[in-house]
Scaffold this motif. Structure first.
Motif, PDB file in Angstrom:
ATOM      1  N   VAL A  87       0.856  -1.191   0.000  1.00 45.74           N
ATOM      2  CA  VAL A  87       0.000   0.000   0.000  1.00 45.74           C
ATOM      3  C   VAL A  87       0.892   1.242   0.000  1.00 45.74           C
ATOM      4  N   PRO A  88       0.610   2.206  -0.865  1.00 48.29           N
ATOM      5  CA  PRO A  88       1.429   3.420  -0.895  1.00 48.29           C
ATOM      6  C   PRO A  88       1.407   4.148   0.453  1.00 48.29           C
ATOM      7  N   ASP A  89       2.519   4.797   0.763  1.00 47.47           N
ATOM      8  CA  ASP A  89       2.563   5.618   1.973  1.00 47.47           C
ATOM      9  C   ASP A  89       1.427   6.638   1.929  1.00 47.47           C
ATOM     10  N   GLY A  90       0.815   6.853   3.069  1.00 43.09           N
ATOM     11  CA  GLY A  90      -0.265   7.829   3.136  1.00 43.09           C
ATOM     12  C   GLY A  90      -1.646   7.224   3.020  1.00 43.09           C
ATOM     13  N   LEU A  91      -1.712   5.937   2.719  1.00 40.99           N
ATOM     14  CA  LEU A  91      -3.000   5.239   2.648  1.00 40.99           C
ATOM     15  C   LEU A  91      -2.997   4.083   3.644  1.00 40.99           C
ATOM     16  N   VAL A  92      -4.083   3.919   4.352  1.00 42.42           N
ATOM     17  CA  VAL A  92      -4.211   2.827   5.318  1.00 42.42           C
ATOM     18  C   VAL A  92      -5.518   2.081   5.024  1.00 42.42           C
ATOM     19  N   PRO A  93      -5.431   0.784   4.702  1.00 40.04           N
ATOM     20  CA  PRO A  93      -6.684   0.025   4.487  1.00 40.04           C
ATOM     21  C   PRO A  93      -7.532   0.044   5.758  1.00 40.04           C
ATOM     22  N   THR A  94      -8.805   0.199   5.582  1.00 43.14           N
ATOM     23  CA  THR A  94      -9.693   0.218   6.729  1.00 43.14           C
ATOM     24  C   THR A  94     -10.889  -0.681   6.454  1.00 43.14           C
ATOM     25  N   GLU A  95     -11.537  -1.090   7.498  1.00 40.72           N
ATOM     26  CA  GLU A  95     -12.601  -2.087   7.383  1.00 40.72           C
ATOM     27  C   GLU A  95     -13.814  -1.534   6.627  1.00 40.72           C
ATOM     28  N   LEU A  96     -14.324  -2.347   5.747  1.00 40.78           N
ATOM     29  CA  LEU A  96     -15.555  -1.984   5.046  1.00 40.78           C
ATOM     30  C   LEU A  96     -16.724  -2.044   6.029  1.00 40.78           C
ATOM     31  N   THR A  97     -17.575  -1.054   5.975  1.00 41.87           N
ATOM     32  CA  THR A  97     -18.744  -0.997   6.873  1.00 41.87           C
ATOM     33  C   THR A  97     -20.007  -0.817   6.028  1.00 41.87           C
ATOM     34  N   PRO A  98     -21.165  -0.988   6.622  1.00 37.52           N
ATOM     35  CA  PRO A  98     -22.393  -0.720   5.842  1.00 37.52           C
ATOM     36  C   PRO A  98     -22.412   0.700   5.278  1.00 37.52           C
ATOM     37  N   GLY A  99     -21.889   1.639   6.050  1.00 42.57           N
ATOM     38  CA  GLY A  99     -21.897   3.023   5.585  1.00 42.57           C
ATOM     39  C   GLY A  99     -20.967   3.242   4.411  1.00 42.57           C
ATOM     40  N   PHE A 145     -20.781  -7.983  -5.368  1.00 43.27           N
ATOM     41  CA  PHE A 145     -20.211  -6.916  -6.200  1.00 43.27           C
ATOM     42  C   PHE A 145     -18.712  -7.163  -6.401  1.00 43.27           C
ATOM     43  N   PRO A 146     -18.110  -6.471  -7.378  1.00 41.62           N
ATOM     44  CA  PRO A 146     -16.651  -6.553  -7.522  1.00 41.62           C
ATOM     45  C   PRO A 146     -15.972  -6.112  -6.233  1.00 41.62           C
ATOM     46  N   SER A 147     -14.697  -6.449  -6.099  1.00 42.23           N
ATOM     47  CA  SER A 147     -13.979  -6.147  -4.856  1.00 42.23           C
ATOM     48  C   SER A 147     -14.032  -4.647  -4.541  1.00 42.23           C
ATOM     49  N   ILE A 148     -14.224  -4.356  -3.295  1.00 40.38           N
ATOM     50  CA  ILE A 148     -14.277  -2.962  -2.837  1.00 40.38           C
ATOM     51  C   ILE A 148     -13.309  -2.810  -1.672  1.00 40.38           C
ATOM     52  N   GLU A 149     -12.357  -1.902  -1.827  1.00 43.71           N
ATOM     53  CA  GLU A 149     -11.388  -1.628  -0.767  1.00 43.71           C
ATOM     54  C   GLU A 149     -11.610  -0.199  -0.273  1.00 43.71           C
ATOM     55  N   ILE A 150     -11.531  -0.031   1.032  1.00 42.03           N
ATOM     56  CA  ILE A 150     -11.662   1.298   1.632  1.00 42.03           C
ATOM     57  C   ILE A 150     -10.325   1.685   2.265  1.00 42.03           C
ATOM     58  N   PHE A 151      -9.885   2.908   1.987  1.00 44.51           N
ATOM     59  CA  PHE A 151      -8.633   3.409   2.553  1.00 44.51           C
ATOM     60  C   PHE A 151      -8.895   4.734   3.266  1.00 44.51           C
ATOM     61  N   GLU A 152      -8.250   4.895   4.407  1.00 47.72           N
ATOM     62  CA  GLU A 152      -8.182   6.221   5.019  1.00 47.72           C
ATOM     63  C   GLU A 152      -6.883   6.862   4.564  1.00 47.72           C
ATOM     64  N   ALA A 153      -6.944   8.138   4.224  1.00 47.14           N
ATOM     65  CA  ALA A 153      -5.781   8.816   3.657  1.00 47.14           C
ATOM     66  C   ALA A 153      -5.218   9.832   4.635  1.00 47.14           C
ATOM     67  N   ASP A 154      -3.898   9.877   4.689  1.00 46.00           N
ATOM     68  CA  ASP A 154      -3.191  10.897   5.473  1.00 46.00           C
ATOM     69  C   ASP A 154      -3.150  12.177   4.637  1.00 46.00           C
ATOM     70  N   GLN A 155      -3.775  13.235   5.138  1.00 46.57           N
ATOM     71  CA  GLN A 155      -3.883  14.469   4.353  1.00 46.57           C
ATOM     72  C   GLN A 155      -2.564  15.233   4.285  1.00 46.57           C
ATOM     73  N   ASN A 156      -1.549  14.778   5.003  1.00 44.44           N
ATOM     74  CA  ASN A 156      -0.238  15.400   4.880  1.00 44.44           C
ATOM     75  C   ASN A 156       0.469  14.984   3.583  1.00 44.44           C
ATOM     76  N   TYR A 157      -0.040  13.952   2.938  1.00 47.09           N
ATOM     77  CA  TYR A 157       0.503  13.537   1.648  1.00 47.09           C
ATOM     78  C   TYR A 157      -0.303  14.235   0.552  1.00 47.09           C
ATOM     79  N   GLU A 158       0.387  15.087  -0.211  1.00 44.49           N
ATOM     80  CA  GLU A 158      -0.298  15.918  -1.211  1.00 44.49           C
ATOM     81  C   GLU A 158      -1.110  15.082  -2.189  1.00 44.49           C
ATOM     82  N   TYR A 159      -0.574  13.941  -2.599  1.00 39.81           N
ATOM     83  CA  TYR A 159      -1.236  13.179  -3.669  1.00 39.81           C
ATOM     84  C   TYR A 159      -2.598  12.645  -3.243  1.00 39.81           C
TER      85      TYR A 159
END
Length: 360
Positions: A87-99, A145-159
């Motif tokens: 996973v690229p720096d600045g992204l953290v996989p997080t658990e998929l939820t109903p929301g 459905f096709p695979s769905i991944e959720i990531f939380e992003a660190d906003q200190n990384y510009e990209y």
């Protein structure tokens, strides 16, 4: 802050499943009954209704990404790509939820991947009209459905502010089944340009190139990315003699629209390459070394001519140009060198091309 109806979002998800099953010749009973996914928490339900959608990018029928934010947390839902090797720096996989699942599905038009009978088995007998029904398990709907991944992003990384860059970085790291066979070095360069390239790089071109079904397609997208800056060397010389704070982009537009001037492509490319240092020019020169007839001094003009010849052979369909014959390794070397060139020229010229220079 958005204000969506969770009931309507659930309807949208299950209407899509029912319609997909119908297209597959399977009738889902009791379509007038309410269906929903079991609630996880108040916080998750609030995210589902109030998260702000800030970006969306679709690159194939099943591959897309959605950028949304809630309570100062930045999320990306990425659909349809394989599991990334890293996973690229600045992204953290997080658990998929109903929301987050509901956000991903309702903010895209992605279609179920399950067959009609699988949908029938998952939702056919259970619904709001059945006593004791309290919603479907999340996993029972996710697998349709096709695979769905959720990531939380660190906003200190510009990209992470750009959905195309995030999708590109993740796609480069999950390219195992891609149509081409780039080396690990090239894939790392692709990922790197999305993560740390100038904000002015036309990332859509790089992403389209990476997903091309041919090396030639990848080459042409990188060529187009550089082509945008072809006027820069001559404009830089012009503003030395005739100062203006206009961005080069605006100046190039004025010169072409009022004076019908635009740079000659091979000459402009040679000037851009001549500005680069040996770390950029060397690999470009070497990537063509197997297709030169005799030893000769390889100038920037010669490197530009080699690149331009490849471009013409790919774009035009004339007997005199022939077809481009390269081994996989030769293409990989060429693409790797072009990626370095794209990153370098936008690092040096991207700001001035798009913005007025800051007053000193």
């Amino acid at each position: 802050m958005a204000n969506r109806s969770r009931i309507k979002m659930s309807q949208q998800v299950f209407e899509r499943l029912i319609a997909h099953a119908s297209d597959d010749g399977v009738v889902i009973p009791d379509t007038d009954q309410k269906r929903w996914i079991s609630r996880l928490s108040d916080a998750d339900a609030t995210l589902m209704a109030e998260a702000d959608v800030l970006g969306h990018q679709q690159i194939t029928r099943q591959i897309r990404a959605i950028h949304f934010e809630h309570n100062a947390v930045r999320y990306f839902a990425v659909l349809g790509i394989g599991e990334a090797e890293s996973v690229p720096d600045g992204l953290v996989p997080t658990e998929l939820t109903p929301g987050t699942l509901s956000m991903a599905l309702t903010q895209s038009d992605i279609q179920p991947s399950a067959k009609g009978l699988e949908i029938l088995e998952a939702i056919g007998d259970l619904h709001g009209g059945v006593k004791g029904f309290n919603g479907y398990e999340l996993s029972a709907i996710t697998k349709l459905f096709p695979s769905i991944e959720i990531f939380e992003a660190d906003q200190n990384y510009e990209y992470t502010a750009n959905v195309v860059r995030v999708l590109g970085a993740l796609t480069a790291r999950s390219y195992v089944d891609g149509p081409l066979a780039p080396s690990d070095t090239t894939l790392k360069k692709v990922s790197d340009i999305f993560q740390s390239g100038s904000e002015h790089v036309p990332f859509e071109n790089v992403l389209q190139g990476m997903l091309s079904i041919s090396w030639g397609g990848f080459f042409l997208e990188l060529y187009r990315a550089i082509e945008q800056l072809y006027a820069v060397p001559r404009l830089a010389a012009l503003v030395e003699a005739w100062p203006t704070s206009l961005p080069y982009r605006r100046l190039a537009d004025l010169l072409e629209s009022h004076l019908a001037w635009r740079p000659k492509e091979d000459d402009a490319l040679a000037k851009i390459i001549a500005e680069c240092d040996g770390k950029i020019v060397g690999p470009l020169r070497e990537s063509f070394s197997g297709h030169r007839e005799v030893d000769q001094e390889i100038t920037a003009e010669k490197v530009a001519a080699d690149i331009y010849k490849i471009r013409n052979s790919l774009v035009h369909f004339r007997a005199a140009l022939g077809t481009v014959q390269r081994t996989n390794e030769e293409w990989d070397n060429m693409i790797s060198a072009m990626l370095d060139l794209v990153k370098d020229v936008y690092r040096r010229h991207g700001d001035r091309f798009n913005f007025e220079p800051e007053a000193k």
